[in-house]
Scaffold this motif. Structure first.
Motif, short mmCIF file in Angstrom:
data_model
loop_
_atom_site.label_atom_id
_atom_site.label_comp_id
_atom_site.label_asym_id
_atom_site.label_seq_id
_atom_site.Cartn_x
_atom_site.Cartn_y
_atom_site.Cartn_z
N LEU A 22 0.86 -1.17 0.00
CA LEU A 22 0.00 0.00 0.00
C LEU A 22 0.90 1.22 0.00
CD1 LEU A 22 -2.94 1.09 0.41
CD2 LEU A 22 -2.47 0.99 2.85
N LYS A 23 0.69 2.13 -0.97
CA LYS A 23 1.51 3.33 -0.99
C LYS A 23 0.71 4.49 -1.56
CE LYS A 23 3.66 2.30 -5.44
NZ LYS A 23 4.89 2.18 -6.18
N ALA A 24 1.15 5.71 -1.22
CA ALA A 24 0.52 6.91 -1.73
C ALA A 24 1.57 7.72 -2.47
CB ALA A 24 -0.08 7.72 -0.60
N ASN A 25 1.24 8.08 -3.71
CA ASN A 25 2.21 8.86 -4.48
C ASN A 25 1.55 9.72 -5.56
OD1 ASN A 25 1.49 6.60 -5.98
ND2 ASN A 25 3.54 6.17 -6.71
N PRO A 26 0.73 10.67 -5.37
CA PRO A 26 -0.02 11.00 -4.17
C PRO A 26 -1.28 10.15 -4.00
CG PRO A 26 -0.55 12.61 -5.83
CD PRO A 26 0.48 11.66 -6.42
N ASP A 27 -1.78 9.52 -5.10
CA ASP A 27 -2.97 8.68 -4.96
C ASP A 27 -2.61 7.38 -4.26
OD1 ASP A 27 -4.60 10.49 -6.39
OD2 ASP A 27 -3.89 9.67 -8.29
N THR A 28 -3.54 6.86 -3.49
CA THR A 28 -3.31 5.61 -2.77
C THR A 28 -3.41 4.45 -3.76
OG1 THR A 28 -4.24 6.56 -0.78
CG2 THR A 28 -4.06 4.16 -0.85
N THR A 29 -2.34 3.68 -3.84
CA THR A 29 -2.28 2.54 -4.75
C THR A 29 -2.12 1.26 -3.94
OG1 THR A 29 -1.22 3.91 -6.43
CG2 THR A 29 -1.06 1.54 -6.72
N ILE A 30 -2.99 0.31 -4.21
CA ILE A 30 -2.95 -1.00 -3.55
C ILE A 30 -2.40 -2.00 -4.56
CG2 ILE A 30 -4.33 -2.86 -2.57
CD1 ILE A 30 -6.36 -0.68 -1.75
N THR A 31 -1.39 -2.75 -4.17
CA THR A 31 -0.87 -3.84 -5.00
C THR A 31 -1.26 -5.14 -4.32
OG1 THR A 31 0.99 -2.48 -5.70
CG2 THR A 31 1.18 -4.85 -6.06
N THR A 32 -1.88 -6.03 -5.09
CA THR A 32 -2.34 -7.30 -4.52
C THR A 32 -1.24 -8.36 -4.59
OG1 THR A 32 -3.16 -8.22 -6.60
CG2 THR A 32 -4.67 -6.81 -5.36
N THR A 33 -1.48 -9.46 -3.93
CA THR A 33 -0.54 -10.58 -3.96
C THR A 33 -0.42 -11.17 -5.35
OG1 THR A 33 -2.31 -12.07 -3.29
CG2 THR A 33 -0.90 -11.20 -1.54
N GLN A 34 -1.38 -10.89 -6.23
CA GLN A 34 -1.35 -11.37 -7.62
C GLN A 34 -0.73 -10.33 -8.56
OE1 GLN A 34 -2.36 -14.53 -8.57
NE2 GLN A 34 -2.41 -14.80 -6.36
N GLY A 35 -0.27 -9.18 -8.01
CA GLY A 35 0.38 -8.17 -8.82
C GLY A 35 -0.54 -7.14 -9.46
N ARG A 36 -1.84 -7.21 -9.16
CA ARG A 36 -2.78 -6.22 -9.71
C ARG A 36 -2.71 -4.94 -8.88
NH1 ARG A 36 -8.59 -8.23 -10.60
NH2 ARG A 36 -8.62 -6.24 -11.68
N ASN A 37 -2.94 -3.81 -9.53
CA ASN A 37 -2.92 -2.52 -8.85
C ASN A 37 -4.31 -1.89 -8.87
OD1 ASN A 37 -0.14 -2.34 -8.18
ND2 ASN A 37 0.30 -1.90 -10.31
N VAL A 39 -6.10 1.86 -7.71
CA VAL A 39 -5.91 3.22 -7.23
C VAL A 39 -7.25 3.66 -6.62
CG1 VAL A 39 -5.28 5.57 -7.84
CG2 VAL A 39 -4.22 3.66 -9.03
N VAL A 40 -7.19 4.12 -5.37
CA VAL A 40 -8.42 4.47 -4.65
C VAL A 40 -8.37 5.89 -4.12
CG1 VAL A 40 -8.90 2.07 -4.02
CG2 VAL A 40 -7.57 3.49 -2.48
N LYS A 41 -9.55 6.45 -3.84
CA LYS A 41 -9.66 7.82 -3.33
C LYS A 41 -9.23 7.93 -1.86
CE LYS A 41 -13.22 9.94 -6.16
NZ LYS A 41 -14.54 10.61 -6.13
N GLU A 42 -9.45 6.87 -1.09
CA GLU A 42 -9.15 6.91 0.33
C GLU A 42 -7.66 7.12 0.56
OE1 GLU A 42 -13.00 4.92 -0.15
OE2 GLU A 42 -11.08 4.61 -1.09
N GLU A 43 -7.34 7.87 1.61
CA GLU A 43 -5.94 8.06 1.98
C GLU A 43 -5.40 6.77 2.61
OE1 GLU A 43 -5.40 11.52 4.40
OE2 GLU A 43 -6.43 12.81 2.97
N GLU A 44 -4.07 6.63 2.59
CA GLU A 44 -3.41 5.44 3.15
C GLU A 44 -3.90 5.12 4.56
OE1 GLU A 44 1.14 4.36 2.22
OE2 GLU A 44 0.77 6.47 2.67
N GLU A 45 -3.97 6.15 5.41
CA GLU A 45 -4.35 5.94 6.81
C GLU A 45 -5.76 5.38 6.93
OE1 GLU A 45 -3.24 8.97 5.62
OE2 GLU A 45 -1.18 8.71 6.27
N VAL A 46 -6.66 5.81 6.04
CA VAL A 46 -8.04 5.31 6.06
C VAL A 46 -8.07 3.84 5.67
CG1 VAL A 46 -10.32 5.53 4.98
CG2 VAL A 46 -9.02 7.59 5.61
N VAL A 47 -7.32 3.48 4.63
CA VAL A 47 -7.27 2.08 4.19
C VAL A 47 -6.68 1.20 5.30
CG1 VAL A 47 -6.35 0.45 2.49
CG2 VAL A 47 -7.11 2.73 1.76
N ILE A 48 -5.62 1.67 5.94
CA ILE A 48 -5.00 0.91 7.03
C ILE A 48 -5.97 0.74 8.18
CG2 ILE A 48 -3.19 0.99 8.79
CD1 ILE A 48 -1.40 2.30 6.59
#
Length: 73
Positions: A22-37, A39-48
């Motif tokens: 999970l990283k923000a640069n600036p949009d929050t991007t989630i990378t799955t265990t299968q390698g899919r990405n 991009v979500v509106k929620e900030e990193e802290e909200v997702v965590i």
């Protein structure tokens, strides 16, 4: 499952057990265990926060907290 929002405003449900990174640069991007990405509106802290709540609900966070506690003898 946790509720997340794509950049286009579409809400979807996501299983946080599949989150590898999970990283923000600036949009929050989630990378799955299968390698899919995703991009979500929620900030990193909200997702965590939502991930932790999900883990508590299924009992994983409680187990992890106890396993890391070296004060019990």
């Amino acid at each position: 499952m946790i509720s997340l929002t794509r950049l286009n405003g579409e809400t979807f449900w996501f299983n946080p057990l599949y989150i590898e990174r999970l990283k923000a640069n600036p949009d929050t991007t989630i990378t799955t265990t299968q390698g899919r990405n995703f991009v979500v509106k929620e900030e990193e802290e909200v997702v965590i926060k939502r991930m932790k709540q999900f883990y508590r609900e299924i009992g994983l966070l409680r187990v992890a907290d106890k396993a890391g506690d070296g004060s019990e003898k």
